[in-house]
Write a protein that holds these residues in place. Structure first.
Motif, PDB file in Angstrom:
ATOM      1  N   GLN A 283       0.851  -1.193   0.000  1.00 54.78           N
ATOM      2  CA  GLN A 283       0.000   0.000   0.000  1.00 54.78           C
ATOM      3  C   GLN A 283       0.877   1.229   0.000  1.00 54.78           C
ATOM      4  O   GLN A 283       1.674   1.447   0.916  1.00 54.78           O
ATOM      5  N   ALA A 284       0.728   2.011  -1.050  1.00 53.49           N
ATOM      6  CA  ALA A 284       1.438   3.272  -1.176  1.00 53.49           C
ATOM      7  C   ALA A 284       0.555   4.389  -0.633  1.00 53.49           C
ATOM      8  O   ALA A 284      -0.672   4.255  -0.601  1.00 53.49           O
ATOM      9  N   PRO A 285       1.147   5.506  -0.230  1.00 51.63           N
ATOM     10  CA  PRO A 285       0.349   6.615   0.307  1.00 51.63           C
ATOM     11  C   PRO A 285      -0.727   7.060  -0.672  1.00 51.63           C
ATOM     12  O   PRO A 285      -0.450   7.277  -1.856  1.00 51.63           O
ATOM     13  N   GLY A 286      -1.950   7.157  -0.186  1.00 49.31           N
ATOM     14  CA  GLY A 286      -3.045   7.614  -1.018  1.00 49.31           C
ATOM     15  C   GLY A 286      -3.603   6.579  -1.973  1.00 49.31           C
ATOM     16  O   GLY A 286      -4.486   6.894  -2.774  1.00 49.31           O
ATOM     17  N   LYS A 287      -3.108   5.360  -1.892  1.00 46.68           N
ATOM     18  CA  LYS A 287      -3.578   4.311  -2.800  1.00 46.68           C
ATOM     19  C   LYS A 287      -4.156   3.146  -2.008  1.00 46.68           C
ATOM     20  O   LYS A 287      -3.873   2.967  -0.832  1.00 46.68           O
ATOM     21  N   GLU A 288      -4.953   2.351  -2.689  1.00 41.70           N
ATOM     22  CA  GLU A 288      -5.518   1.167  -2.057  1.00 41.70           C
ATOM     23  C   GLU A 288      -4.458   0.071  -1.945  1.00 41.70           C
ATOM     24  O   GLU A 288      -3.516   0.014  -2.735  1.00 41.70           O
ATOM     25  N   ARG A 289      -4.673  -0.786  -0.979  1.00 44.07           N
ATOM     26  CA  ARG A 289      -3.772  -1.921  -0.835  1.00 44.07           C
ATOM     27  C   ARG A 289      -3.998  -2.881  -2.008  1.00 44.07           C
ATOM     28  O   ARG A 289      -5.146  -3.146  -2.387  1.00 44.07           O
ATOM     29  N   GLU A 290      -2.915  -3.402  -2.570  1.00 41.18           N
ATOM     30  CA  GLU A 290      -3.025  -4.296  -3.715  1.00 41.18           C
ATOM     31  C   GLU A 290      -2.256  -5.583  -3.478  1.00 41.18           C
ATOM     32  O   GLU A 290      -1.223  -5.604  -2.802  1.00 41.18           O
ATOM     33  N   LEU A 291      -2.767  -6.656  -4.043  1.00 43.73           N
ATOM     34  CA  LEU A 291      -2.082  -7.942  -3.983  1.00 43.73           C
ATOM     35  C   LEU A 291      -0.958  -7.939  -5.008  1.00 43.73           C
ATOM     36  O   LEU A 291      -1.198  -7.776  -6.198  1.00 43.73           O
ATOM     37  N   VAL A 292       0.237  -8.115  -4.535  1.00 43.31           N
ATOM     38  CA  VAL A 292       1.426  -8.078  -5.393  1.00 43.31           C
ATOM     39  C   VAL A 292       1.772  -9.481  -5.893  1.00 43.31           C
ATOM     40  O   VAL A 292       2.057  -9.677  -7.075  1.00 43.31           O
ATOM     41  N   SER A 293       1.750 -10.434  -4.974  1.00 43.06           N
ATOM     42  CA  SER A 293       2.144 -11.792  -5.321  1.00 43.06           C
ATOM     43  C   SER A 293       1.552 -12.753  -4.310  1.00 43.06           C
ATOM     44  O   SER A 293       1.281 -12.378  -3.163  1.00 43.06           O
ATOM     45  N   ALA A 294       1.345 -13.993  -4.740  1.00 34.83           N
ATOM     46  CA  ALA A 294       0.786 -15.004  -3.840  1.00 34.83           C
ATOM     47  C   ALA A 294       1.318 -16.371  -4.223  1.00 34.83           C
ATOM     48  O   ALA A 294       1.751 -16.588  -5.370  1.00 34.83           O
ATOM     49  N   ILE A 295       1.266 -17.278  -3.252  1.00 32.15           N
ATOM     50  CA  ILE A 295       1.783 -18.626  -3.492  1.00 32.15           C
ATOM     51  C   ILE A 295       0.895 -19.614  -2.756  1.00 32.15           C
ATOM     52  O   ILE A 295       0.498 -19.409  -1.610  1.00 32.15           O
ATOM     53  N   ARG A 296       0.564 -20.693  -3.436  1.00 34.00           N
ATOM     54  CA  ARG A 296      -0.259 -21.724  -2.819  1.00 34.00           C
ATOM     55  C   ARG A 296       0.509 -22.491  -1.766  1.00 34.00           C
ATOM     56  O   ARG A 296       1.734 -22.464  -1.716  1.00 34.00           O
ATOM     57  N   TRP A 297      -0.211 -23.224  -0.942  1.00 31.70           N
ATOM     58  CA  TRP A 297       0.373 -23.900   0.205  1.00 31.70           C
ATOM     59  C   TRP A 297       1.556 -24.782  -0.161  1.00 31.70           C
ATOM     60  O   TRP A 297       2.539 -24.876   0.580  1.00 31.70           O
ATOM     61  N   SER A 298       1.482 -25.440  -1.320  1.00 32.49           N
ATOM     62  CA  SER A 298       2.546 -26.358  -1.726  1.00 32.49           C
ATOM     63  C   SER A 298       3.697 -25.653  -2.418  1.00 32.49           C
ATOM     64  O   SER A 298       4.756 -26.253  -2.631  1.00 32.49           O
ATOM     65  N   GLY A 299       3.475 -24.406  -2.804  1.00 36.16           N
ATOM     66  CA  GLY A 299       4.485 -23.698  -3.581  1.00 36.16           C
ATOM     67  C   GLY A 299       4.396 -23.967  -5.070  1.00 36.16           C
ATOM     68  O   GLY A 299       5.155 -23.403  -5.854  1.00 36.16           O
ATOM     69  N   GLY A 300       3.447 -24.807  -5.456  1.00 30.94           N
ATOM     70  CA  GLY A 300       3.374 -25.199  -6.850  1.00 30.94           C
ATOM     71  C   GLY A 300       2.727 -24.185  -7.769  1.00 30.94           C
ATOM     72  O   GLY A 300       2.880 -24.271  -8.982  1.00 30.94           O
ATOM     73  N   LEU A 301       1.982 -23.255  -7.225  1.00 29.57           N
ATOM     74  CA  LEU A 301       1.337 -22.223  -8.040  1.00 29.57           C
ATOM     75  C   LEU A 301       1.654 -20.856  -7.459  1.00 29.57           C
ATOM     76  O   LEU A 301       1.641 -20.676  -6.236  1.00 29.57           O
TER      77      LEU A 301
END
Length: 124
Positions: free
Chosen positions: A39-57
């Motif tokens: 979250q940057a000042p004045g901006k909405e929080r955004e999803l940058v990156s994600a990883i599944r439990w196994s790391g496979g995706l």
């Protein structure tokens, strides 16, 4: 409940690199999908990156694809975000987040548990 503690933020020049780490406790880490938000000042929080439990995706926002790499080490209860070729527009507070397996790991709304955030500042 899940407790998340981030580390690794700081000040870096444009073109530089940082690696963020997030260590989880309170629930079996291998049964959690993990994400990094910012979250940057004045901006909405955004999803940058994600990883599944196994790391496979993995998931990346278009703005960071090919520059950031997410990974996890389930033996260490830790998720990482390697950030390369940083740009001033990457400046933000970065948050680690955890989601139950029942949610869609690439959906921001799936995340229920949050770290305190770590500041990343990229100077031009």
């Amino acid at each position: 409940q899940v407790q998340l503690v981030e580390s690794g933020g700081g000040l870096v020049q444009a073109g530089g690199s940082l690696r963020l780490s997030c260590t989880a406790s309170g629930r079996t880490f291998s049964r959690l999908n993990m994400g990094w938000f910012r979250q940057a000042p004045g901006k909405e929080r955004e999803l940058v990156s994600a990883i599944r439990w196994s790391g496979g995706l993995t998931y990346y926002a278009d703005s960071v694809r090919d520059r950031f790499t997410i990974s996890r080490d389930n033996a260490k209860n830790t998720v990482y975000l390697q950030m390369n070729s940083l740009k001033p527009e990457d400046t933000a507070v970065y948050y680690c987040a955890a989601a139950a397996l029942s949610g869609t790991y690439s959906s921001a709304s799936a995340y229920d548990f949050w770290g305190q955030g770590t500041q990343v500042t990229v100077s031009s």
